[in-house]
Write a protein that holds these residues in place. Structure first.
Motif, PDB file in Angstrom:
ATOM      1  N   UNK A 159     -18.346 -12.485 -20.731  1.00  0.00           N
ATOM      2  CA  UNK A 159     -18.754 -11.179 -21.252  1.00  0.00           C
ATOM      3  C   UNK A 159     -20.218 -11.211 -21.700  1.00  0.00           C
ATOM      4  N   UNK A 160     -20.619 -12.255 -22.408  1.00  0.00           N
ATOM      5  CA  UNK A 160     -22.016 -12.367 -22.848  1.00  0.00           C
ATOM      6  C   UNK A 160     -22.942 -12.471 -21.633  1.00  0.00           C
ATOM      7  N   UNK A 161     -22.593 -13.311 -20.671  1.00  0.00           N
ATOM      8  CA  UNK A 161     -23.421 -13.455 -19.476  1.00  0.00           C
ATOM      9  C   UNK A 161     -23.509 -12.176 -18.662  1.00  0.00           C
ATOM     10  N   UNK A 162     -22.407 -11.471 -18.566  1.00  0.00           N
ATOM     11  CA  UNK A 162     -22.344 -10.261 -17.734  1.00  0.00           C
ATOM     12  C   UNK A 162     -22.995  -9.050 -18.403  1.00  0.00           C
ATOM     13  N   UNK A 163     -22.739  -8.865 -19.718  1.00  0.00           N
ATOM     14  CA  UNK A 163     -23.132  -7.610 -20.365  1.00  0.00           C
ATOM     15  C   UNK A 163     -24.284  -7.725 -21.356  1.00  0.00           C
ATOM     16  N   UNK A 164     -24.565  -8.897 -21.861  1.00  0.00           N
ATOM     17  CA  UNK A 164     -25.684  -9.044 -22.800  1.00  0.00           C
ATOM     18  C   UNK A 164     -26.874  -9.690 -22.105  1.00  0.00           C
ATOM     19  N   UNK A 168     -27.461 -12.353 -13.036  1.00  0.00           N
ATOM     20  CA  UNK A 168     -27.093 -11.934 -11.679  1.00  0.00           C
ATOM     21  C   UNK A 168     -26.774 -13.178 -10.853  1.00  0.00           C
ATOM     22  N   UNK A 169     -25.736 -13.096 -10.068  1.00  0.00           N
ATOM     23  CA  UNK A 169     -24.983 -11.932  -9.614  1.00  0.00           C
ATOM     24  C   UNK A 169     -23.768 -11.592 -10.493  1.00  0.00           C
ATOM     25  N   UNK A 170     -23.584 -12.314 -11.609  1.00  0.00           N
ATOM     26  CA  UNK A 170     -22.432 -12.049 -12.484  1.00  0.00           C
ATOM     27  C   UNK A 170     -22.403 -10.600 -12.962  1.00  0.00           C
ATOM     28  N   UNK A 171     -23.535 -10.076 -13.384  1.00  0.00           N
ATOM     29  CA  UNK A 171     -23.589  -8.730 -13.959  1.00  0.00           C
ATOM     30  C   UNK A 171     -23.150  -7.644 -12.984  1.00  0.00           C
TER      31      UNK A 171
END
Length: 192
Positions: A159-164, A168-171
């Motif tokens: 969640x931290x990597x994706x949304x904060x 990329x490409x996680x987000x």
């Protein structure tokens, strides 16, 4: 102390809001475990029965007072019911879907930022997460508690990597793609 008369109390019509303010203060001062409905009622100058009228449980009150995007009393049954071998998939999909919704994402990210920068908040959040969510799941599944903490840490990092951090490409990855990648690991944590 004078006896209260029955019926509507005098003063503000926002009794529910006043109870939430008192709850936030009580949770901040005493933590989740030591805060009591009686103490919150005392802070709000209301009868404890009125607190129960507005909030069925202390957990429900905490969820609203802290503006949590999910209520464990509805979240846990959804995760725990169903085939045990699919719990990782259900958990990952539920969390990723929750964060895909703008309103719940903003609320949750605000809470995460607050917890990460405020020592008082982190203590209350830790008590709540461990005692109300993580340890209940561990006990229900019959697994060591560290396994639910590892599953939480894995998903928290995602969640931290994706949304904060917006890595990329996680987000920009699709929820289905992430479920396929993460579910086996979360499943292994939760069921061995």
């Amino acid at each position: 102390m004078t006896a209260r008369r029955p019926g509507r109390r005098p003063g503000s019509a926002d009794t529910r809001g006043e109870i939430l303010v008192a709850a936030r203060k009580e949770f901040a001062e005493k933590g989740f475990d030591k805060a009591t409905v009686r103490g919150i009622a005392r802070q709000a100058s209301v009868d404890p029965a009125l607190v129960h009228h507005y909030f069925d449980t202390k957990v429900g009150m905490f969820v609203e007072a802290m503006r949590l995007p999910i209520n464990p009393e509805t979240f846990l049954p959804t995760i725990l019911e169903g085939p045990r071998e699919e719990i990782g998939r259900r958990l990952v999909r539920m969390i990723l879907t929750l964060f895909a919704e703008d309103a719940s994402r903003q609320s949750a990210l605000g809470l995460i930022r607050s917890v990460m920068t405020n020592e008082e908040s982190v203590g209350v959040f830790r008590e709540f997460m461990t005692n109300v969510l993580l340890y209940r799941v561990a006990d229900e599944l019959g697994v060591p508690r560290i396994r639910t903490e590892l599953a939480f840490a894995q998903m928290f990092g995602v969640i931290v990597g994706r949304h904060i951090l917006r890595l990329e490409p996680l987000a920009s990855a699709e929820v289905d793609e992430l479920v396929e990648l993460l579910a086996p690991t979360i499943q292994r944590y939760l069921t061995g």
